[in-house]
Every structure is written in structure tokens, then in C-alpha cells.
Enzyme design. Structure first.
Site, mmCIF file in Angstrom:
data_model
loop_
_atom_site.group_PDB
_atom_site.id
_atom_site.type_symbol
_atom_site.label_atom_id
_atom_site.label_comp_id
_atom_site.label_asym_id
_atom_site.label_seq_id
_atom_site.Cartn_x
_atom_site.Cartn_y
_atom_site.Cartn_z
ATOM 1 N N GLU A 137 0.861 -1.184 0.000
ATOM 2 C CA GLU A 137 0.000 0.000 0.000
ATOM 3 C C GLU A 137 0.900 1.237 0.000
ATOM 4 O OE1 GLU A 137 -3.459 -2.184 2.685
ATOM 5 O OE2 GLU A 137 -1.888 -1.013 3.644
ATOM 6 N N ASP A 148 -14.704 -7.760 10.694
ATOM 7 C CA ASP A 148 -15.767 -6.810 10.363
ATOM 8 C C ASP A 148 -17.135 -7.483 10.377
ATOM 9 O OD1 ASP A 148 -15.079 -8.390 8.246
ATOM 10 O OD2 ASP A 148 -14.606 -6.760 6.866
ATOM 11 N N ASP A 155 -10.486 1.823 3.946
ATOM 12 C CA ASP A 155 -9.153 1.295 3.685
ATOM 13 C C ASP A 155 -8.316 2.371 3.001
ATOM 14 O OD1 ASP A 155 -9.785 -1.135 4.795
ATOM 15 O OD2 ASP A 155 -10.367 -2.044 2.878
ATOM 16 N N ASP A 160 -0.006 0.387 10.633
ATOM 17 C CA ASP A 160 0.508 -0.841 11.249
ATOM 18 C C ASP A 160 1.794 -1.315 10.591
ATOM 19 O OD1 ASP A 160 -1.226 -1.131 13.298
ATOM 20 O OD2 ASP A 160 -2.138 -3.011 12.623
ATOM 21 N N LYS A 209 -6.134 -5.710 11.729
ATOM 22 C CA LYS A 209 -6.893 -4.481 11.484
ATOM 23 C C LYS A 209 -7.846 -4.163 12.633
ATOM 24 C CE LYS A 209 -10.066 -2.385 8.137
ATOM 25 N NZ LYS A 209 -10.807 -2.585 6.862
#
Length: 1040
Positions: free
Chosen positions: A112, A445, A309, A141, A285
């Protein structure tokens, strides 16, 4: 106007066409019912073990598909859409809008990139919302100093970007997305052109090019480090999983200097890298989100939280206000815990080659009780997310809700929040259990949304008509997509097997329809086994000549055809209605197959291994970037197979198996003599095989034709071809035999073995109770009667055990009639000797012996390879005379049997059971002639038998009668051997000139002083004479 001010802020509309969908669903249910009835009604009980179990397995797969289809129908039964009334929120709450905290999560700077994270952060900072009520929190993170540096650059660039967005109503508000799609203003708008050029060049030169270069260099220049002392924190970071808390308020919205280039207040921007230590589980997460919840309570404590995200930038600057229409509605807003937006992507190809579009049943879930929480693009009420149960006191007076002012300065807040983000803070607390996001599952989630709904809250699905609200990055390679779906399916299946299963955890808490709707996602992994079965077994059975579907000419094909065609036609219509193309639908079907046979299968295996303690949970981050070659092939819609992955081995092996089966189907259709029979019997299986081959075309292209780096790696190709060949070879050897020929017979177990063995087990249990009773209640008096009964019952039990052993595993043999003649010519068939034994002409009348001999002489077998031997231990000249008559009548009987295919071939049995033919006069006359000849022969034999001896004039007919002049008694006489018909003699023919079988009479020598051993001795004597006379190979024993 008054009505608008006091009316609801949103409305709910049912989707049109529900009646047609329900009618379609009812027709599908009827078709499924007929399929189930067909499977049960025509179960091949009498067939072989393989056919029966293949049929049963296919039936179970169809039952599973029917059950899963039922779950999807529940999701789609009553879909609704939500529509906010755009003008009412500003009229009613223009100055009383609540604060909003936005959480952005990233975990790996290589997967990312910081530039992507920066664009996402800038897009949410630029929302059309009061900036003093906007707070952005980034959780890193990956503990990357590059990401931190990108946030520093974003905080600086936002001073130029936010005024530009507001002034020119820019959309989308991600700089990269905007400048990639925006057109430079013309010279008629010089002011806008000036701003556009300034911002564009500033962004391109300063941020993208330089930041991208630094990311690729994986280091920050020393001058940057000296300028920003906060970067020194990374000197104490040991690894991304062993670091202290790094917390920095980059923009403090309360500070008077936190303004943009035009003096407007900037949103608060916070960077957090929470503490992680090897001895503490950081919960991926979910742990990052909970840390953000805690630190945001200390800084802003906004009642509304948006989490996205890091790759999912905001594409609609009104998304916050769109969600507030639901939270702030006076009638129903207090019941709503979260508003879920759909997950969309900005890099999809025209035909969506990897099927990344999410056309899920969210509208149906919304009507059933609320959509699930999918981890991104979701607005939450903070109280609901923090574990509060819903009750009537949850109603919020938004006009009186004041933002809590924090008095501490940024430095004090930073030190306080470091404690809240420490890895030990959650110990002995309810965080991860009753507060915040749930721990213990990769799909945190889903269980978080379920637990919120089980606490009485409702959720809303919102897909705005005007503009897609959030756009992310879809996987650009096949392996990335498969790994992503494996992680999702694994998390869902772990939920189903845990205490958070919706059927258990949601019992009496949420509606049953919503419980079942959750199962549709939780059972993704379970879909792998029936799909694999349907992909492999029908094609495999096609090569083994085992039909698994009804004939094309049968009416039973209609429900199969309707269910398959109607279901796919509805899927295509729905896909096109949602804006897709036909080619995209084909790609979606292909990905449906690929995911079920690889991602879901590996997810199922990993979940089972985890439950058994052989695997540890891991979190695989989906890569958001790809190299230039992969990106280029993705844009050209070429599938990427360039990695050596076990998933590709499975995928290619199945494709090769389907391809080989396709060649086998073509071979059947082209080279089989009866094409219509093959196409009728195997039509649906052949169609299924060709359909699978068509879906696997990109695999074949990658294996055989492509030469670029996206082709299938050679090791994967070799393995897949080898596995498919070995599987087919094993099945072919089983079918053909080890010598390569088709077997001439098959062995089939008897049906109902399970019931018999269950019955035997129940009887055994009863016997054990009887024995226990006899031993435990032994009487004092009359005990010998009791003992005798016990011994008798033990004997009966022992004998029952013996009979059970005999019946435990019965089998039946059946032959393949057409294979012997196709493999062996007539001259290659072995000779056959038939032994018929008789011992007493009084108990076994000569007429009965004659019928038996004539029946075996009339076998459908080459007569010159057939020899019939009669052993007469009664040494009766009456029997010899009867056999002499049979040798003459055989000249008529054998041609008659061949011509009319007589069955049975015993004259006595045939004429007793078969009426005279009436359709053919010629055949009727012949039938009468043969019957009269037989009756005349029978009368002659019976008349002589009644006399008890053969008259002299009959003895003169054959020299063999002279042998009886030396017979003293049936147990005292020499051997008598007479060849009545010598099959080697050219004159031994019937009336049509066909050869006759050899016919031999034997009365072996018997003397009083030598034991003749009854039938065994007779058979052994026949074997000896057989060796001497014919040297034949096979024996067939017949009793008269």
C-alpha cells in the site's frame, strides 16, 4: 416548505419486479423438486458400486446447490433501496451537524504505497463538511517512516488542495484521481487556469515524483530528517511487529495557525503507529481500529465514525451528509448503528476480467434487518461501535449535542494517547470482546456488524444514485484475487464454525431471514467440495461410460435443462441490468468457477487444519500495486498466470482433466458407430464437459500458446498435465483392466447392505442382552433347565453369526454381452466340454435326460467347439436308447433353435410354455413339424421305458447295444463308451448343413470289490475320457 422541514430525512422504496422474481423462484423450486425426485426414483441400485456412489454424490451436490440457492433467494426476496431527501438536512441541521472522525488504516508500505495513502487522506480531508468538525486518523501498522513522511507532505499540500476543491467543486477529491481524469481549463477562465496549473505542477513535481522516488529508494534524505525531528522515533523501531507507539498530531484543528492558504480552518490530522510487541497479539486491522477508537475519544470524540481502507479514496464529497440523513432522522435515526456503502473499484477493465465487481444482495439484506459490515466505506455511531446496547434512551438530540472541547495541548494529548495505543492497554478489558471490533477471526468486520445487530441496532445500505461514494483498487492479477478471496472465505467459514455463527449467536436476537442471509457468505468455503465434485466426477464418468443425467430424449431432461438455463439466464439479465457486459458476465462465471475450486477449497482446508491445531491464523494484505508488465496485461484483459502457486496447479489440473474428457467426448461422437445413442445417453454430460472447457480457455491459452511472462510457468504445466493424466490413467486401468482391455464381466455388491448390517448389529445387541440376562439372573432352583436354555441360545447365536458371515458382503456378477465377440474371433474361442450325470433310469427318466442333453447341445456357441458327455452310472440301455434318439432329433432341433432364437432350449420346457406362432404361416408349419417330431421321439422313449427293455428290432439300429450283453448288473459291468456324434466327422451335420456338437455316452466300469465313489467317480471318469477324446480346456458340469 413546512412539510419538508418536518418530514423524514430519507425514504425506503421496494425494488420493482419482485413479483416476477418470486414467480421465477417458485418455478426454480418446482424444477429442483423434480430433479430430487428423479435422483431418488431412478437411483441405480442394481448398478456397480462406482455408478451408484457417483450418482449419490451428484445428488448430494445438487441438494447442497439447492440449499445455497435457497439462501440467496432469501437475500433477494424483498430488496429495498434508501433515498435521502437532499434539501432537508441543511434546512433542519445547518449549524448543528455532528463531528465526524475518519479512520484510515494501512499496514504495509510495499503493498500500500504511501502516495496512495496520501491521496486517500487528502480526499477525505476535502469533504464538503465543516472542517472544524472533521478529524482524520491514520493507523499505520506498517510503522513506515515513508508513510509518515507522506502524511507530512499531505498536511502541507492540503493548505493548497482544500481551497482549490471548494472553489472549483472538484470531484473526485483524490488529487491523483482528479488530475488523471480532469481536463485542463481553457483560456476563457484564466483564474481557474492559474490555480489549476499551480496545484497540478506543485503536486506532480513535489509530491508524486519526489515521494515516489523516496519510496523506491526506501530511505528519507538526511535534510528531511533534520527538518522533521519526529522521524527520529523510527530509530527505536526494531521491526514492524516490534515497535513503540508513535503518535503525532500533524494538524491540530483547534490551533489558530491550522488554516489553509485562504485562512479557512483545516481538519485535524493524526498519525498513529500503535505499539506492537512479539509477546502480544496485535489482532491485525481490528486491533488498529480499536486503538483509533480509544485515541479519538481523547482528542475529538465525534459521535460519527467513518472507516475506510487506505486504497479507497472518497469519490463523492457529499458522502458524510448523505449518511447523516439516516443517523439524524427523528423517527428512525436513533435505531441505526451504521450506514454501509458498497465497495467499488476505479481500475476495473471494460469486461472486468477478474470479476471484481460486487453485485451482492445488500438491498435484500437491508430489508431483512440490515446489511453486514464489510470493513470499509462504513459510517458508524460511536456508541454502537463501542458496545452499547440499543434501547429507547439511545435517541440523540442532535441540536443540543455539543462537541466536547479538549483543553490539553497537542503535546500532552500525544503522550496520553500513546498509553491508549500501547499493546498492554487492552489486557483485562472488554476491548475486542464487548467493546470495539471483535477479535479472533480474520473476518472481524463481519462478526462486529453481527454483534451490533444482535444488540438491537439496525443498519442501512446506501448506494447513491448520483455518484459512487468510494473507489478502491481491485486486484490486477489472478493470484492476488484468489488469495484475497481465500482470506475472506476462510474468515467467513471460521465464523460459521464458531460461537458467532449467525444461526447460534443471532438466535432470538435478529430475524431468521437475516440469520440465513449471513450463512450465504459464511458458507463460501463449503461450496468448494460440491463444485469440485461437479467439475471432476461427471467428466470422469463420461470416459468410463457411466451416465449421470437423464437421456436427452427423456422427459426427465426438462427439469435439468430448465433449472440450468433459467438460472443462468436470470444471472445474465441481472448482470446486464446492473450495467455489465456479456463478456464481463462470462468472466464473472469463470471467476465463480476458479474461486470455488481454488480459493474456497484452500480456505476450507486451512480452516479445518486450524481447528485441528495444525495451522496458525495469518493476515495476508492484498497488494494494491503491480509492476508495469502486469498492469499492461491487465489493461489488455490478459489473465496473469506468471506465479508458481499451488492454486494454479489445482486450476490447471482440473482444466486438463476437463480437456481430456472433452477429447473423449469428441471421440465418442465421431468414432462410435451409434452416434445418436451416445448423444442421447451422454448429451448433458458432454455439454457440461464442453462448457467447462470453454470456461477454462484462458488456462489453455496460458499453458499452450502464451509466450509472455504472464503465461503458465513450466513447472505448473508439467505438474497439472501429470496429475490429470495419472487420474485418467488410474480410472482407465480400473475400467479397462491391467492388460488394457475392457473387462468382460463386472462384480456388483448387493443393494441394501447398510440396512442388513444395521439389522445384524441390532440382533447382536439383543443377543448380548439375552446372554446378560441368563448370566445375571441365574435361578437357584431348576437351574439345569435354565442352563440348557442358555446353551441352546448360545448355539442359536453362534449359528446366527455363521449365517451373518455368509450374507455380510454378497456380490452379483454380470457380463458385457458385446465385448467377447468384438475381442475374440469365433476360432479363438476355447472348446467347452459339458458333463451330464445320471444314475438311475427309474428316478431320472430318459426323457428328462434327453431334454437336458438337447438343451446344452443347442447353446449359442460354435458347435465344433462343443462336446457333450453323458455319464450313466445306472448303465441302462434305456438311457442309451434315449440318447440315440436325441442324437437324431438334434439334427432338427438345433437349426430350429438358431432360427427362432428359442428360449428355453429344452424341447419339453419350450413346448410347454410357448404357444404356436400365428403371425407367420411358414414358421407355424415348421413349429408344428418340430413339435410332432419331438412328441414322436418322446412317445418312443416312454414306450420302451415302460417295457423295461429295448426290443430286439431297436437293438439292431446301433451296434452299441451289444455292449449290454456283458452287463451283469448296474454295479457289475465293464466300461461302455459310445461316440454317438463325432463332431470331427464331416457327415456329422444337421439338416441345414451345420456341424453338430460331439455327443458321447459313458457307463464307467464298476465292480463289487472296488468302490465307485458315486458322482465324484463319474465326473473323474468323464474328465479322463475327455482328455483322451477331445483335449478340451473348459468344463461345465450339468445335472440331468
Amino acid at each position: 416548505m413546512a412539510k419538508n422541514e418536518n418530514g423524514p430525512l430519507f425514504e425506503t422504496r421496494a425494488v420493482k419486479g419482485r413479483f416476477l422474481f418470486r414467480l421465477f423462484a417458485a418455478s426454480m423450486a418446482v424444477g429442483i423438486g423434480f430433479i430430487c425426485y428423479y435422483r431418488l426414483r431412478l437411483l441405480p441400485v442394481a448398478s456397480g458400486k462406482l455408478e451408484r456412489w457417483a450418482w449419490i454424490g451428484l445428488f448430494h451436490c445438487e441438494l447442497w446447490f439447492s440449499f445455497y440457492w435457497f439462501l440467496t433467494v432469501i437475500c433477494r426476496w424483498n430488496p429495498v433501496y434508501r433515498f435521502p431527501h437532499k434539501n432537508r438536512l441543511s434546512l433542519r441541521y445547518e449549524k448543528e451537524l455532528p463531528g465526524v472522525d475518519i479512520f484510515v488504516c494501512t499496514a504495509d508500505p510495499s503493498a500500500e504505497p504511501p502516495s496512495m495513502v496520501m491521496n486517500t487522506v487528502l480526499s477525505v480531508m476535502a469533504y464538503d463538511y465543516p472542517p472544524e468538525k472533521l478529524n482524520i486518523y491514520l493507523s499505520d501498522d506498517g510503522v513506515s517512516e515513508l508513510t509518515f513522511y507522506a502524511m507530512l507532505e499531505a498536511s502541507s499540500f492540503s493548505k493548497q488542495w482544500l481551497p482549490f476543491c471548494k472553489k472549483f467543486k472538484v470531484e473526485p477529491r483524490s488529487p491523483e484521481a482528479y488530475f488523471r481524469t480532469a481536463v485542463e481549463p481553457d483560456s476563457h477562465h484564466p483564474l481557474m487556469l492559474k490555480h489549476w496549473l499551480f496545484v497540478n505542477f506543485g503536486l506532480k513535481q513535489k509530491l508524486y515524483e519526489e515521494a515516489k522516488m523516496r519510496v523506491e529508494m526506501k530511505q528519507i534524505p538526511e535534510e528531511i530528517r533534520k527538518q522533521h525531528k519526529e522521524i527520529r522515533e523510527w530509530n527505536f523501531v526494531l521491526s514492524r511487529n516490534d515497535d513503540q507507539t508513535i503518535f503525532k498530531i500533524l494538524i491540530d484543528g483547534r490551533h489558530p495557525d491550522a488554516v489553509d492558504a485562504e485562512g479557512n480552518v483545516l481538519p485535524t490530522l493524526v498519525y498513529l503507529a500503535r505499539e506492537k510487541r512479539p509477546q502480544f497479539h496485535h489482532h491485525f486491522k481490528a486491533g488498529a481500529m480499536n486503538a483509533l477508537i480509544r485515541v479519538s475519544i481523547k482528542i475529538s470524540n465525534s459521535p460519527i465514525i467513518l472507516n475506510i481502507d487506505c486504497d479507497m479514496y472518497s469519490n463523492n464529497f457529499e458522502s458524510i451528509k448523505d449518511s447523516l440523513y439516516f443517523f439524524m432522522d427523528e423517527k428512525n435515526g436513533h435505531q441505526i448503528a451504521y450506514v454501509q456503502y458498497p465497495q467499488n473499484f476505479n481500475n476495473l477493465t471494460k469486461n472486468d476480467i477478474y470479476g471484481n465487481s460486487f453485485r451482492l444482495e445488500f438491498p435484500g439484506l437491508d430489508a431483512n434487518g440490515g446489511p453486514c459490515y464489510i470493513g470499509t466505506g462504513c459510517f458508524h455511531q460511536r456508541d454502537a461501535l463501542c458496545g452499547k446496547k440499543y434501547d429507547e434512551t439511545c435517541k440523540v438530540d442532535w441540536k443540543r449535542l455539543n462537541r466536547r472541547e479538549v483543553e490539553e495541548n497537542a503535546t500532552v494529548l500525544e503522550e496520553t494517547c500513546k498509553v491508549l495505543a500501547s499493546c498492554s492497554f487492552e489486557q483485562n478489558t472488554q476491548w475486542g470482546n464487548e467493546m470495539g471490533l471483535k477479535y479472533g477471526c480474520p473476518a472481524e468486520d463481519i462478526i462486529t456488524g453481527l454483534s451490533i445487530q444482535c444488540r438491537g441496532w439496525k443498519s442501512i445500505y446506501l448506494n447513491p444514485e448520483r455518484e459512487i461514494s468510494f473507489l478502491g483498487i481491485a486486484p490486477t492479477s489472478l493470484l492476488t484475487m484468489l488469495v484475497q478471496h481465500k482470506r475472506w472465505a476462510e474468515g467467513h467459514f471460521q465464523i460459521f464454525l464458531s460461537r458467532y455463527c449467525s444461526l447460534l449467536y443471532g438466535h432470538n436476537r435478529i430475524p431468521l431471514k437475516l440469520q440465513l442471509a449471513y450463512c450465504a457468505g459464511n458458507l463460501w468455503a463449503a461450496n468448494s467440495l460440491p463444485t469440485l465434485y461437479y467439475v471432476v466426477v461427471p467428466c470422469f464418468c463420461l470416459l468410463k461410460d457411466i451416465p449421470l443425467f437423464p437421456k436427452v430424449s427423456s422427459l426427465w431432461v426438462l427439469p435439468f435443462a430448465y433449472v440450468a438455463i433459467a438460472h443462468r439466464a436470470y444471472s445474465l439479465g441481472e448482470f446486464l441490468w446492473c450495467g455489465g457486459t456479456f463478456q464481463a458476465w462470462c468472466n464473472d462465471q469463470r471467476m465463480w468457477l476458479f474461486k470455488r475450486t481454488t480459493s474456497y477449497f484452500f480456505a476450507l482446508c486451512d480452516t479445518i487444519l486450524k481447528l485441528l491445531g495444525y495451522s496458525n491464523p495469518t493476515f495476508v494484505i492484498t497488494a494494491k500495486v503491480a509492476d508495469e508488465d502486469v498492469s499492461r496485461r491487465y489493461e489488455q484483459e490478459l489473465m496473469e498466470f506468471g506465479d508458481s502457486s499451488p492454486m494454479f496447479v489445482v486450476l490447471a489440473s482440473l482444466a486438463m482433466l476437463n480437456l481430456f474428457s472433452g477429447f473423449g467426448a469428441i471421440n465418442k461422437l465421431v468414432f462410435n458407430a451409434d452416434h445418436s445413442e451416445v448423444s442421447d445417453r451422454f448429451g448433458l454430460q458432454i455439454l457440461l464437459c464442453f462448457l467447462l472447457v470453454a470456461l477454462n480457455w484462458p488456462v489453455y491459452n496460458a499453458v499452450f500458446f502464451r509466450k509472455d511472462n504472464g503465461g503458465m510457468p513450466a513447472p505448473v504445466t508439467y505438474k497439472s498435465i501429470t496429475f490429470a493424466f495419472l487420474e485418467l490413467r488410474e480410472g482407465e486401468e480400473e475400467r479397462m483392466g491391467k492388460n488394457g482391455y475392457l473387462p468382460l464381466f463386472e462384480t456388483k455388491p448387493a443393494g441394501g447392505l447398510v440396512f442388513f448390517r444395521s439389522y445384524a448389529a441390532s440382533i447382536f445387541i439383543g443377543i448380548c442382552f439375552i446372554c446378560f440376562h441368563r448370566v445375571s439372573y441365574f435361578p437357584v432352583t431348576e437351574r439345569w433347565v435354565w442352563v440348557g436354555m442358555f446353551v441352546a441360545e448360545l448355539w442359536f447365536s453362534f449359528y446366527f453369526f455363521i449365517t451373518v458371515i455368509v450374507k455380510w458382503n454378497p456380490v452379483f456378477r454380470s457380463t458385457f454381452k458385446d465385448r467377447l465377440s468384438s475381442r475374440f474371433e469365433e476360432e479363438e474361442l476355447p472348446g467347452v466340454d459339458i458333463f451330464v450325470c445320471t444314475a438311475d433310469p427309474r428316478l431320472e427318466p430318459p426323457t428328462m435326460v434327453v431334454s437336458t442333453v438337447l438343451s446344452v447341445m443347442a447353446y449359442d456357441y460354435p458347435p465344433h467347439k462343443l462336446s457333450v458327455y453323458l455319464s450313466d452310472d445306472g448303465c441302462s440301455d434305456l438311457t442309451f436308447y434315449a440318447l440315440l434318439e436325441a442324437s437324431r432329433f438334434a439334427q432338427l432341433w438345433l437349426p430350429f433353435c438358431r432360427k427362432l432364437k428359442v428360449e428355453p432350449t429344452s424341447p419339453e420346457a419350450y413346448f410347454q410354455t410357448t404357444p404356436e406362432p400365428v403371425d407367420d404361416v411358414f414358421m407355424a408349419n415348421e413349429w408344428l413339424i418340430i413339435k410332432k417330431s419331438y412328441e414322436d421321439m418322446k412317445n418312443r422313449i416312454e414306450s420302451i421305458t415302460s417295457l423295461g427293455k429295448v426290443p430286439a428290432y431297436r437293438r439292431k439300429e446301433h451296434n452299441g447295444f451289444d455292449e449290454w450283453d456283458f452287463v451283469l448288473s448296474p454295479h457289475h459291468h465293464p466300461s461302455i463308451l459310445q461316440i454317438l456324434i463325432d463332431g470331427r466327422d464331416p457327415n456329422a451335420i444337421d439338416i441345414e448343413g451345420k456341424a453338430l456338437p460331439t455327443l458321447v455316452y459313458l457307463a464307467r466300469e464298476k465292480r463289487p470289490q472296488i468302490h465307485h465313489n458315486f458322482k465324484a467317480g463319474a465326473l473323474n471318469a468323464l474328465r479322463l475320457r475327455k482328455i483322451l477324446l477331445t483335449l478340451k480346456v473348459f468344463l461345465e458340469e450339468k445335472q440331468c
